[in-house]
Design a protein around this motif. Structure first.
Motif, short mmCIF file in Angstrom:
data_model
loop_
_atom_site.label_atom_id
_atom_site.label_comp_id
_atom_site.label_asym_id
_atom_site.label_seq_id
_atom_site.Cartn_x
_atom_site.Cartn_y
_atom_site.Cartn_z
N ALA A 30 -52.68 20.93 -3.49
CA ALA A 30 -52.24 21.67 -1.71
C ALA A 30 -53.35 23.08 -2.59
O ALA A 30 -52.96 23.15 -3.84
N PRO A 31 -54.44 23.87 -1.86
CA PRO A 31 -55.37 24.69 -2.27
C PRO A 31 -54.81 25.91 -2.64
O PRO A 31 -54.38 26.95 -3.53
N VAL A 32 -52.77 26.42 -1.74
CA VAL A 32 -52.22 27.31 -2.14
C VAL A 32 -51.10 27.38 -3.05
O VAL A 32 -50.81 28.35 -3.67
N LEU A 33 -51.85 26.30 -3.75
CA LEU A 33 -50.61 26.59 -5.17
C LEU A 33 -51.21 27.36 -6.09
O LEU A 33 -52.58 27.35 -6.60
N PHE A 34 -50.71 27.31 -7.64
CA PHE A 34 -50.78 28.36 -8.46
C PHE A 34 -51.76 26.76 -9.09
O PHE A 34 -51.15 26.02 -9.14
N LYS A 35 -52.50 27.62 -10.31
CA LYS A 35 -52.60 26.23 -11.46
C LYS A 35 -51.72 26.00 -12.21
O LYS A 35 -52.50 25.62 -13.14
N GLY A 36 -50.69 27.31 -12.37
CA GLY A 36 -50.04 26.41 -13.94
C GLY A 36 -48.89 26.99 -14.52
O GLY A 36 -49.27 28.80 -14.11
N TYR A 37 -48.13 26.71 -15.52
CA TYR A 37 -47.55 28.13 -15.20
C TYR A 37 -47.76 28.48 -16.93
O TYR A 37 -48.79 28.21 -18.11
N LEU A 38 -48.16 30.14 -17.31
CA LEU A 38 -49.67 30.29 -18.57
C LEU A 38 -48.12 29.95 -19.32
O LEU A 38 -47.54 29.85 -20.13
#
Length: 533
Positions: A377-385
């Motif tokens: 889904a495009p609304v999601l974050f890329k990940g946890y740094l």
């Protein structure tokens, strides 16, 4: 509504979009700010464009450039909008931080992210100074609202700078925001959002839920430093050509109603706690909110009684919505749709949301399970740094797991059931039990403790701590106050336990792990049982 075409460009910079709108509407009001004393500051779009350009030029001279991570610790100010936009113009990564953060919070973020600069309001300077030497990557220090040795004054450094600055061309998939959110264990998680995220947020949440139109005044009450400030007061208002109404004062339900009656505010976005307090005001018929046409709420479920009260007196239906720091709006009661009071609403346009079981399979309608989102889904974050393990734990097969549980009715509306983990949501704040417990055990009188969510009629929930004292005879009201003050000093004040219960022992598993779930269930049973029980 479920079909939506985003057409996300390969390169996008939100600040460039705002500049374009400002070039076309330079005299339109962008920000209206006022405080409790009635002082007013405003910025037109033309002034905002010029101020953010001056700031971007100053940043460049200070050596802050594309990809640098910058902690921003500023309250509700007109300048806050320019500070964020200027950082985006140079391609820096914005790390939003509340002015309520304490030195340990700041130190953790700076070192975890490798932040290069910090922009801090004069009122939080002392907290930065306490850990300045412990943050080796920080090299640039900018003070807002004052002057101090070792700091560059924001107000001084922008003087004489050019009012023109062309925003850096940033890739849609590169990092733009790094927001921190509480976890159940360990330090806060660094949530990575890309430059493409504001583009998506405008086309989904700002369009179908927030609903501000060009030229309208909108009041989203979230403060800077929170993901919700980026969501609504910043992206959803400026991205739609609206005017951001900013109130820099303590919450008062009557004051909020006075402001809504005094100004042409057409859209209100507030927390459930704020709506609950507004609904309790005596004589609501005294307040005439002639301009208000749309209201929405997010942060925690909003009860039906409050929605009914607001509709009865002001003719506006408060539309609930659901999202997280990790994502934009996932579920909501959308403009033009049927509002189902008490429900989180329907999945957002273009976002696949489901209720799933432990194997990642969708459960039958009406059955409780984990609220999950298609991980593409495009609304999601890329990940946890810098945290591949936590990022992996957030996924189950092709799903992102929100950590919340709910059920879906026959018509597709989703109903919140509770947290699947130990996270505490109080007045819209997300609080990890670890942070509270870590502060408590640093007190010399505490042997061990556990922090859990406890139901509360106004805040939705509060932090409650169960504490085992080294000397049980010390238990009492004074010790409660001592421990509460201790936590406030070590971590952000909103995290302190509003209730403390002294116990002889904590429930544990055979391996010695504290069973917070047992304490949480007991609190829920105790506070939701019938009064005449």
């Amino acid at each position: 509504m479920s079909e939506i075409t985003l057409n996300l460009p390969t390169h996008y910079n939100f600040a460039a979009q705002v500049d374009q709108y400002a070039a076309e509407h330079p005299k339109q009001l962008a920000v209206h700010w006022e405080n409790e004393a009635g002082d007013v500051h405003t910025l037109t779009y033309g002034e905002l464009r010029a101020l953010s350009a001056q700031w971007a030029n100053a940043l460049t001279k200070l050596g802050v450039t594309h990809g640098d991570k910058v902690i921003v610790l500023v309250p509700r100010l007109t300048e806050t909008y320019a500070i964020y936009l200027g950082l985006m113009k140079v391609g820096a990564v914005v790390m939003p931080g509340s002015e309520m953060l304490r030195s340990k919070d700041i130190e953790y973020r700076a070192n975890h992210a490798g932040a290069k600069a910090v922009i801090a309001h004069v009122n939080i300077l002392d907290q930065v100074e306490l850990v300045r030497e412990a943050c080796p990557t920080l090299s640039t220090f900018v003070i807002v609202g004052g002057e101090q040795e070792g700091w560059t004054s924001f107000e001084n450094v922008i003087v004489g700078q050019s009012t023109e600055f062309e925003a850096v061309q940033t890739a849609s998939d590169e990092m733009a925001f790094l927001s921190y959110t509480s976890g159940t264990t360990g330090g806060p998680k660094g949530v990575v959002h890309t430059h493409g995220w504001p583009y998506v947020h405008q086309r989904i949440a700002a369009t179908y839920w927030f609903d501000v139109q060009p030229g309208e005044m909108a009041w989203a009450t979230a403060g800077p430093g929170w993901a919700k400030w980026v969501w609504s007061p910043f992206v959803a208002v400026l991205g739609k050509g609206g005017t951001a109404f900013v109130y820099a004062g303590r919450f008062s339900a009557e004051k909020y109603l006075e402001l809504l009656g005094k100004h042409p505010i057409t859209v209100l976005c507030a927390t459930p706690t704020e709506y609950r307090m507004i609904a309790k005001v005596d004589g609501l018929e005294r307040f005439k909110l002639a301009a208000l046409r749309s209201a929405c709420s997010a942060g925690e479920p909003l009860n039906r009684e409050v929605i009914d009260t607001v509709e009865k007196y002001f003719g506006v239906t408060v539309r609930d919505g659901y999202g997280q720091t990790e994502n934009s709006l996932l579920v909501g009661n959308f403009v033009g749709g049927a509002v189902r009071a008490g429900s989180m609403g329907l999945p957002a346009p273009g976002v696949r949301v489901a209720i799933i079981d432990e194997d990642g399979k969708e459960v039958p309608r009406g059955q409780v399970g984990d609220i999950a989102v298609d991980r593409e889904a495009p609304v999601l974050f890329k990940g946890y740094l810098n945290d591949a393990e936590r990022t992996a734990r957030a996924h189950r097969g092709s799903w992102y797991i929100t950590g919340d549980q709910g059920k879906m009715d026959e018509d597709g509306y989703i109903w919140f059931e509770g947290r699947a983990d130990d996270i505490i949501i109080s007045s819209g704040y997300t609080i990890g039990p670890f942070e509270v417990e870590d502060a408590l055990v640093q007190h010399p009188d505490v042997a061990e403790c556990a922090a859990v969510s406890s139901p509360d009629p106004d805040r939705g929930a509060i932090v409650k701590a169960f504490v085992v004292l080294k000397h049980p005879e010390q238990a009492g009201d004074q010790k409660v106050r001592d421990l509460q003050e201790h936590v406030k000093q070590l971590t952000a004040p909103y995290k302190y336990p509003r209730e403390i219960e002294f116990v002889d022992a904590l429930p544990k598993t055979t391996s010695g792990k504290i069973r917070r779930v047992e304490l949480r269930a007991a609190e829920k049973a105790k506070k939701t049982e019938p009064a005449n029980h």
